[in-house]
Design a protein around this motif. Structure first.
Motif, PDB file in Angstrom:
ATOM      1  N   THR A   4      19.210   5.878   6.377  1.00 35.78           N
ATOM      2  CA  THR A   4      18.835   4.534   6.808  1.00 35.78           C
ATOM      3  C   THR A   4      17.343   4.339   6.571  1.00 35.78           C
ATOM      4  O   THR A   4      16.554   5.261   6.767  1.00 35.78           O
ATOM      5  CB  THR A   4      19.147   4.326   8.299  1.00 35.78           C
ATOM      6  N   ARG A   5      16.993   3.151   6.154  1.00 34.23           N
ATOM      7  CA  ARG A   5      15.596   2.899   5.825  1.00 34.23           C
ATOM      8  C   ARG A   5      14.751   2.798   7.096  1.00 34.23           C
ATOM      9  O   ARG A   5      15.126   2.089   8.034  1.00 34.23           O
ATOM     10  CB  ARG A   5      15.470   1.610   5.016  1.00 34.23           C
ATOM     11  N   PRO A   6      13.600   3.471   7.120  1.00 35.25           N
ATOM     12  CA  PRO A   6      12.702   3.341   8.275  1.00 35.25           C
ATOM     13  C   PRO A   6      12.215   1.900   8.405  1.00 35.25           C
ATOM     14  O   PRO A   6      12.106   1.178   7.403  1.00 35.25           O
ATOM     15  CB  PRO A   6      11.541   4.280   7.932  1.00 35.25           C
ATOM     16  N   ILE A   7      11.931   1.512   9.613  1.00 29.45           N
ATOM     17  CA  ILE A   7      11.404   0.167   9.884  1.00 29.45           C
ATOM     18  C   ILE A   7       9.902   0.280  10.109  1.00 29.45           C
ATOM     19  O   ILE A   7       9.433   1.128  10.866  1.00 29.45           O
ATOM     20  CB  ILE A   7      12.082  -0.448  11.121  1.00 29.45           C
ATOM     21  N   VAL A   8       9.138  -0.578   9.443  1.00 29.91           N
ATOM     22  CA  VAL A   8       7.683  -0.615   9.604  1.00 29.91           C
ATOM     23  C   VAL A   8       7.293  -2.025  10.039  1.00 29.91           C
ATOM     24  O   VAL A   8       7.615  -3.008   9.361  1.00 29.91           O
ATOM     25  CB  VAL A   8       6.961  -0.244   8.293  1.00 29.91           C
ATOM     26  N   THR A   9       6.621  -2.114  11.161  1.00 28.10           N
ATOM     27  CA  THR A   9       6.186  -3.401  11.697  1.00 28.10           C
ATOM     28  C   THR A   9       4.761  -3.693  11.241  1.00 28.10           C
ATOM     29  O   THR A   9       3.868  -2.862  11.392  1.00 28.10           O
ATOM     30  CB  THR A   9       6.241  -3.395  13.240  1.00 28.10           C
ATOM     31  N   ARG A  40       7.672   4.334  16.616  1.00 25.99           N
ATOM     32  CA  ARG A  40       7.663   3.014  15.992  1.00 25.99           C
ATOM     33  C   ARG A  40       6.557   2.989  14.935  1.00 25.99           C
ATOM     34  O   ARG A  40       5.383   3.222  15.247  1.00 25.99           O
ATOM     35  CB  ARG A  40       7.425   1.924  17.037  1.00 25.99           C
ATOM     36  N   ASN A  41       6.931   2.724  13.693  1.00 26.00           N
ATOM     37  CA  ASN A  41       5.985   2.724  12.579  1.00 26.00           C
ATOM     38  C   ASN A  41       5.303   1.366  12.447  1.00 26.00           C
ATOM     39  O   ASN A  41       5.927   0.322  12.659  1.00 26.00           O
ATOM     40  CB  ASN A  41       6.716   3.029  11.272  1.00 26.00           C
ATOM     41  N   PHE A  42       4.016   1.418  12.068  1.00 23.06           N
ATOM     42  CA  PHE A  42       3.251   0.186  11.892  1.00 23.06           C
ATOM     43  C   PHE A  42       2.487   0.221  10.579  1.00 23.06           C
ATOM     44  O   PHE A  42       2.142   1.286  10.066  1.00 23.06           O
ATOM     45  CB  PHE A  42       2.242   0.002  13.034  1.00 23.06           C
ATOM     46  N   LEU A  43       2.202  -0.961  10.063  1.00 28.95           N
ATOM     47  CA  LEU A  43       1.258  -1.120   8.961  1.00 28.95           C
ATOM     48  C   LEU A  43       0.211  -2.108   9.451  1.00 28.95           C
ATOM     49  O   LEU A  43       0.475  -3.300   9.584  1.00 28.95           O
ATOM     50  CB  LEU A  43       1.956  -1.643   7.700  1.00 28.95           C
ATOM     51  N   LEU A  44      -0.962  -1.578   9.741  1.00 33.23           N
ATOM     52  CA  LEU A  44      -2.054  -2.382  10.285  1.00 33.23           C
ATOM     53  C   LEU A  44      -2.878  -2.955   9.136  1.00 33.23           C
ATOM     54  O   LEU A  44      -3.410  -2.209   8.309  1.00 33.23           O
ATOM     55  CB  LEU A  44      -2.925  -1.504  11.194  1.00 33.23           C
ATOM     56  N   LEU A 206       0.915  -6.625  -1.690  1.00 36.11           N
ATOM     57  CA  LEU A 206       0.888  -5.271  -1.131  1.00 36.11           C
ATOM     58  C   LEU A 206       2.102  -5.010  -0.247  1.00 36.11           C
ATOM     59  O   LEU A 206       2.722  -3.937  -0.320  1.00 36.11           O
ATOM     60  CB  LEU A 206      -0.394  -5.045  -0.341  1.00 36.11           C
ATOM     61  N   LEU A 207       2.458  -5.968   0.576  1.00 38.82           N
ATOM     62  CA  LEU A 207       3.606  -5.785   1.465  1.00 38.82           C
ATOM     63  C   LEU A 207       4.895  -5.605   0.675  1.00 38.82           C
ATOM     64  O   LEU A 207       5.740  -4.768   1.025  1.00 38.82           O
ATOM     65  CB  LEU A 207       3.740  -6.978   2.414  1.00 38.82           C
ATOM     66  N   ASP A 208       5.057  -6.373  -0.393  1.00 37.90           N
ATOM     67  CA  ASP A 208       6.240  -6.230  -1.231  1.00 37.90           C
ATOM     68  C   ASP A 208       6.263  -4.855  -1.902  1.00 37.90           C
ATOM     69  O   ASP A 208       7.300  -4.191  -1.951  1.00 37.90           O
ATOM     70  CB  ASP A 208       6.258  -7.336  -2.292  1.00 37.90           C
ATOM     71  N   SER A 209       5.103  -4.403  -2.383  1.00 40.65           N
ATOM     72  CA  SER A 209       5.018  -3.090  -3.024  1.00 40.65           C
ATOM     73  C   SER A 209       5.266  -1.976  -2.019  1.00 40.65           C
ATOM     74  O   SER A 209       5.963  -1.003  -2.317  1.00 40.65           O
ATOM     75  CB  SER A 209       3.643  -2.914  -3.670  1.00 40.65           C
ATOM     76  N   GLU A 215      10.320   2.589   0.418  1.00 37.45           N
ATOM     77  CA  GLU A 215      11.747   2.435   0.702  1.00 37.45           C
ATOM     78  C   GLU A 215      11.988   2.229   2.190  1.00 37.45           C
ATOM     79  O   GLU A 215      12.701   2.982   2.853  1.00 37.45           O
ATOM     80  CB  GLU A 215      12.537   3.644   0.189  1.00 37.45           C
ATOM     81  N   CYS A 216      11.367   1.173   2.711  1.00 36.74           N
ATOM     82  CA  CYS A 216      11.462   0.880   4.142  1.00 36.74           C
ATOM     83  C   CYS A 216      11.738  -0.601   4.349  1.00 36.74           C
ATOM     84  O   CYS A 216      11.702  -1.399   3.415  1.00 36.74           O
ATOM     85  CB  CYS A 216      10.164   1.277   4.848  1.00 36.74           C
ATOM     86  N   CYS A 217      12.048  -0.956   5.575  1.00 36.04           N
ATOM     87  CA  CYS A 217      12.194  -2.352   5.970  1.00 36.04           C
ATOM     88  C   CYS A 217      10.886  -2.785   6.630  1.00 36.04           C
ATOM     89  O   CYS A 217      10.397  -2.110   7.542  1.00 36.04           O
ATOM     90  CB  CYS A 217      13.349  -2.530   6.958  1.00 36.04           C
ATOM     91  N   VAL A 218      10.317  -3.875   6.167  1.00 32.18           N
ATOM     92  CA  VAL A 218       9.050  -4.367   6.700  1.00 32.18           C
ATOM     93  C   VAL A 218       9.324  -5.571   7.593  1.00 32.18           C
ATOM     94  O   VAL A 218       9.965  -6.532   7.183  1.00 32.18           O
ATOM     95  CB  VAL A 218       8.086  -4.753   5.556  1.00 32.18           C
ATOM     96  N   ARG A 219       8.817  -5.492   8.816  1.00 34.03           N
ATOM     97  CA  ARG A 219       8.996  -6.582   9.771  1.00 34.03           C
ATOM     98  C   ARG A 219       7.645  -7.095  10.229  1.00 34.03           C
ATOM     99  O   ARG A 219       6.680  -6.344  10.339  1.00 34.03           O
ATOM    100  CB  ARG A 219       9.798  -6.103  10.986  1.00 34.03           C
ATOM    101  N   ALA A 220       7.581  -8.385  10.534  1.00 31.35           N
ATOM    102  CA  ALA A 220       6.333  -8.996  10.971  1.00 31.35           C
ATOM    103  C   ALA A 220       6.156  -8.856  12.473  1.00 31.35           C
ATOM    104  O   ALA A 220       7.118  -8.984  13.234  1.00 31.35           O
ATOM    105  CB  ALA A 220       6.299 -10.474  10.575  1.00 31.35           C
TER     106      ALA A 220
END
Length: 228
Positions: A4-9, A40-44, A206-209, A215-220
């Motif tokens: 399952t793909r990790p989720i990154v907020t 919980r993963n984040f992209l700051l 960058l977010l799309d890349s 290989e993750c799901c990006v959430r706002a």
């Protein structure tokens, strides 16, 4: 790679001092994870006020050097990331992934390589097909660095990250040897593309890349977590 793909907020923190950015990273990385909960993963994402930062390899920078740099109107910080001295400031997209590599691939080498590929793909989508890695750290266009990379990992949780020059005033770099690499220059998306390239435009790419390469799901994130 997990099935399952990790989720990154995504956390958009706007313009922040470097010290404030560190506090946000610490808040996001410091989680009480039990057997019943998952990190919980984040992209700051943020933009810093002018600041020179030095990594764990200071390469001879003295207190006197620090005073000279501060006189330019920039802050100065010593950090626990990898790499040597660099500059962060207005017009630069700073991205700090705060992720647990056990949900991806538990390897710092894999992580750095994947981060590099993310930036290269971002540059390619923006119209710079020759951005690449070299024996020196960061992402380069010929002999000009377009993106600095400096990471830190503790128990497979990452902090720090990248600084992608979008419309950065490159004169700030004239006062240092960026990342300790002699005889090479610095560039930006604006410089390479011949048009003003905003942080907002680069962020979307960058977010799309990041989503594709990691290989993750990006959430706002729906609300700001920390301010100055």
């Amino acid at each position: 790679m997990p099935t399952t793909r990790p989720i990154v907020t995504v956390v958009r923190a706007g313009r922040q001092s470097y010290a404030a950015g560190l506090r946000i990273q610490q808040e996001l990385a410091k989680q009480n994870v039990s057997q019943h909960s998952e990190f919980r993963n984040f992209l700051l994402l943020l933009e810093h006020d002018p600041v020179y930062t030095i990594g764990i390899r200071t390469k001879g920078y003295t207190d006197e050097d620090e005073k000279k740099l501060r006189k330019l109107g920039a802050d100065f910080h010593r950090t626990d990331r990898g790499g040597l001295i660099t500059f962060h400031g207005p017009g630069q997209l700073v991205a700090y992934p705060i992720i647990n590599l056990r949900q991806f691939t538990p390897s710092i080498r894999w992580y750095v390589g994947t981060l590099e590929r993310t930036v290269i793909e971002t540059c390619r989508q923006m119209g710079i097909p020759n951005a690449t890695t070299t024996k020196d750290t960061g992402i380069w266009v010929d002999d000009r660095k377009i993106c600095a990379i400096g990471v830190h990992g503790s128990r497979y949780v990452t902090t720090h990250g990248i600084g992608l020059n979008c419309s950065t005033d490159l004169k700030w770099f004239e006062h240092i040897v960026p990342c300790g690499i002699e005889g090479k220059g610095v560039t930006s998306l604006t410089e390479e593309l011949g048009r003003h390239t905003s942080i907002a435009e680069a962020t979307d790419v960058l977010l799309d890349s990041f989503r594709k390469i990691f290989e993750c799901c990006v959430r706002a994130e729906t609300q700001a977590r920390v301010t100055n």
